[in-house]
Design a protein around this motif. Sequence first.
Motif, PDB file in Angstrom:
ATOM      1  N   LEU A  30     -75.011 -93.398 -22.136  1.00 48.05           N
ATOM      2  CA  LEU A  30     -74.937 -93.610 -23.584  1.00 48.05           C
ATOM      3  C   LEU A  30     -75.122 -92.287 -24.329  1.00 48.05           C
ATOM      4  O   LEU A  30     -74.398 -92.002 -25.291  1.00 48.05           O
ATOM      5  CB  LEU A  30     -75.973 -94.641 -24.037  1.00 48.05           C
ATOM      6  N   ILE A  31     -76.038 -91.465 -23.866  1.00 48.49           N
ATOM      7  CA  ILE A  31     -76.250 -90.154 -24.490  1.00 48.49           C
ATOM      8  C   ILE A  31     -75.003 -89.289 -24.317  1.00 48.49           C
ATOM      9  O   ILE A  31     -74.533 -88.661 -25.264  1.00 48.49           O
ATOM     10  CB  ILE A  31     -77.507 -89.463 -23.917  1.00 48.49           C
ATOM     11  N   ASP A  32     -74.440 -89.267 -23.095  1.00 48.60           N
ATOM     12  CA  ASP A  32     -73.212 -88.493 -22.856  1.00 48.60           C
ATOM     13  C   ASP A  32     -72.062 -88.977 -23.737  1.00 48.60           C
ATOM     14  O   ASP A  32     -71.330 -88.170 -24.312  1.00 48.60           O
ATOM     15  CB  ASP A  32     -72.787 -88.578 -21.385  1.00 48.60           C
ATOM     16  N   LEU A  33     -71.914 -90.290 -23.833  1.00 48.45           N
ATOM     17  CA  LEU A  33     -70.824 -90.853 -24.640  1.00 48.45           C
ATOM     18  C   LEU A  33     -71.007 -90.578 -26.125  1.00 48.45           C
ATOM     19  O   LEU A  33     -70.033 -90.545 -26.874  1.00 48.45           O
ATOM     20  CB  LEU A  33     -70.709 -92.362 -24.401  1.00 48.45           C
ATOM     21  N   SER A  34     -72.234 -90.381 -26.553  1.00 53.68           N
ATOM     22  CA  SER A  34     -72.470 -90.101 -27.975  1.00 53.68           C
ATOM     23  C   SER A  34     -72.230 -88.640 -28.318  1.00 53.68           C
ATOM     24  O   SER A  34     -72.110 -88.299 -29.488  1.00 53.68           O
ATOM     25  CB  SER A  34     -73.883 -90.517 -28.377  1.00 53.68           C
ATOM     26  N   THR A  35     -72.125 -87.787 -27.291  1.00 53.52           N
ATOM     27  CA  THR A  35     -71.938 -86.357 -27.558  1.00 53.52           C
ATOM     28  C   THR A  35     -70.556 -85.841 -27.180  1.00 53.52           C
ATOM     29  O   THR A  35     -70.183 -84.748 -27.607  1.00 53.52           O
ATOM     30  CB  THR A  35     -73.005 -85.524 -26.820  1.00 53.52           C
ATOM     31  N   SER A  36     -69.797 -86.596 -26.359  1.00 51.12           N
ATOM     32  CA  SER A  36     -68.464 -86.115 -25.970  1.00 51.12           C
ATOM     33  C   SER A  36     -67.579 -87.269 -25.508  1.00 51.12           C
ATOM     34  O   SER A  36     -68.055 -88.383 -25.297  1.00 51.12           O
ATOM     35  CB  SER A  36     -68.583 -85.078 -24.847  1.00 51.12           C
ATOM     36  N   TRP A  37     -66.296 -86.970 -25.355  1.00 52.41           N
ATOM     37  CA  TRP A  37     -65.335 -87.927 -24.830  1.00 52.41           C
ATOM     38  C   TRP A  37     -65.367 -87.834 -23.308  1.00 52.41           C
ATOM     39  O   TRP A  37     -65.299 -86.729 -22.761  1.00 52.41           O
ATOM     40  CB  TRP A  37     -63.934 -87.625 -25.344  1.00 52.41           C
ATOM     41  N   ILE A  38     -65.453 -88.986 -22.625  1.00 52.26           N
ATOM     42  CA  ILE A  38     -65.583 -88.991 -21.165  1.00 52.26           C
ATOM     43  C   ILE A  38     -64.583 -89.984 -20.569  1.00 52.26           C
ATOM     44  O   ILE A  38     -64.435 -91.103 -21.067  1.00 52.26           O
ATOM     45  CB  ILE A  38     -67.009 -89.383 -20.732  1.00 52.26           C
ATOM     46  N   THR A  39     -63.925 -89.580 -19.485  1.00 51.38           N
ATOM     47  CA  THR A  39     -62.965 -90.455 -18.803  1.00 51.38           C
ATOM     48  C   THR A  39     -63.667 -91.289 -17.738  1.00 51.38           C
ATOM     49  O   THR A  39     -64.750 -90.940 -17.266  1.00 51.38           O
ATOM     50  CB  THR A  39     -61.852 -89.622 -18.128  1.00 51.38           C
ATOM     51  N   MET A  40     -63.015 -92.371 -17.323  1.00 50.51           N
ATOM     52  CA  MET A  40     -63.571 -93.246 -16.292  1.00 50.51           C
ATOM     53  C   MET A  40     -63.773 -92.504 -14.968  1.00 50.51           C
ATOM     54  O   MET A  40     -64.822 -92.682 -14.338  1.00 50.51           O
ATOM     55  CB  MET A  40     -62.693 -94.492 -16.103  1.00 50.51           C
ATOM     56  N   ALA A  78     -60.100 -91.814 -22.439  1.00 49.59           N
ATOM     57  CA  ALA A  78     -61.440 -91.263 -22.601  1.00 49.59           C
ATOM     58  C   ALA A  78     -62.219 -92.131 -23.590  1.00 49.59           C
ATOM     59  O   ALA A  78     -61.640 -92.759 -24.476  1.00 49.59           O
ATOM     60  CB  ALA A  78     -61.365 -89.826 -23.097  1.00 49.59           C
ATOM     61  N   TYR A  79     -63.532 -92.154 -23.416  1.00 52.25           N
ATOM     62  CA  TYR A  79     -64.397 -93.021 -24.219  1.00 52.25           C
ATOM     63  C   TYR A  79     -65.455 -92.206 -24.945  1.00 52.25           C
ATOM     64  O   TYR A  79     -65.879 -91.146 -24.479  1.00 52.25           O
ATOM     65  CB  TYR A  79     -65.087 -94.049 -23.321  1.00 52.25           C
ATOM     66  N   HIS A  80     -65.898 -92.752 -26.075  1.00 52.76           N
ATOM     67  CA  HIS A  80     -66.914 -92.122 -26.912  1.00 52.76           C
ATOM     68  C   HIS A  80     -67.592 -93.243 -27.695  1.00 52.76           C
ATOM     69  O   HIS A  80     -66.963 -94.265 -27.972  1.00 52.76           O
ATOM     70  CB  HIS A  80     -66.218 -91.138 -27.877  1.00 52.76           C
ATOM     71  N   THR A  81     -68.850 -93.062 -28.071  1.00 51.65           N
ATOM     72  CA  THR A  81     -69.505 -94.097 -28.875  1.00 51.65           C
ATOM     73  C   THR A  81     -68.833 -94.176 -30.244  1.00 51.65           C
ATOM     74  O   THR A  81     -68.473 -93.157 -30.827  1.00 51.65           O
ATOM     75  CB  THR A  81     -71.017 -93.831 -29.064  1.00 51.65           C
ATOM     76  N   PHE A  82     -68.645 -95.388 -30.714  1.00 49.74           N
ATOM     77  CA  PHE A  82     -68.004 -95.629 -32.002  1.00 49.74           C
ATOM     78  C   PHE A  82     -68.980 -95.337 -33.140  1.00 49.74           C
ATOM     79  O   PHE A  82     -68.597 -94.857 -34.195  1.00 49.74           O
ATOM     80  CB  PHE A  82     -67.516 -97.081 -32.072  1.00 49.74           C
ATOM     81  N   TYR A  83     -70.257 -95.641 -32.916  1.00 53.26           N
ATOM     82  CA  TYR A  83     -71.279 -95.497 -33.951  1.00 53.26           C
ATOM     83  C   TYR A  83     -72.151 -94.283 -33.676  1.00 53.26           C
ATOM     84  O   TYR A  83     -72.442 -93.949 -32.541  1.00 53.26           O
ATOM     85  CB  TYR A  83     -72.169 -96.748 -34.009  1.00 53.26           C
ATOM     86  N   ASN A  84     -72.595 -93.641 -34.769  1.00 58.73           N
ATOM     87  CA  ASN A  84     -73.520 -92.520 -34.672  1.00 58.73           C
ATOM     88  C   ASN A  84     -74.955 -92.977 -34.906  1.00 58.73           C
ATOM     89  O   ASN A  84     -75.898 -92.321 -34.482  1.00 58.73           O
ATOM     90  CB  ASN A  84     -73.189 -91.455 -35.726  1.00 58.73           C
TER      91      ASN A  84
END
Length: 167
Positions: A30-40, A78-84
């Motif tokens: 969750l922390i990684d996804l909130s700071t960058s775009w990540i692939t599966m 790639a995935y990223h959190t939608f909310y900040n």
Amino acid sequence: MAGRIKVINDPGELVSIFHASDSDVKRKLLIDLSTSWITMPTIAEKYGQEGKRALLYLDKIKMLESQWITTGNGPEKAYHTFYNNVQINLMGTMTELADIIFATNLSEEKLEEYENQLIEMMNDTEGVFLGEASEKLGISQTFLRGIVKRSSILQIKGFKIEKVIPD
């Protein structure tokens, strides 16, 4: 920049939020996804099967956004959190709070038992009504909503519980 805010108005939503990072792997993802775009593939390599399941859960509870990016292996999602930010704004009875806390802390084995019972009630139909399932299981609708919010394979649509159909 303030960014997007996830507003929690339903006590059952707390289960989703708490379950989103209830293990070290989920928390780090969750922390990684909130700071960058990540692939599966990156998630699978870094976090293994638990990371892949966590990503699918975050997608189910609509906490992620996705986009296609170009990598050395071609285009990948790639995935990223939608909310900040998250804002919790709710009021409930002590009974509801007790049910939400209990659903949040339910063991994986007990959660799976409830999931199996609910799927059995569906009997290959389009779902089961919340009231009917609550009555048959002998649990409150708040607790039932908490179970479904926590589940990776079930979701609530309207007044029905249905199986999650992956994209």
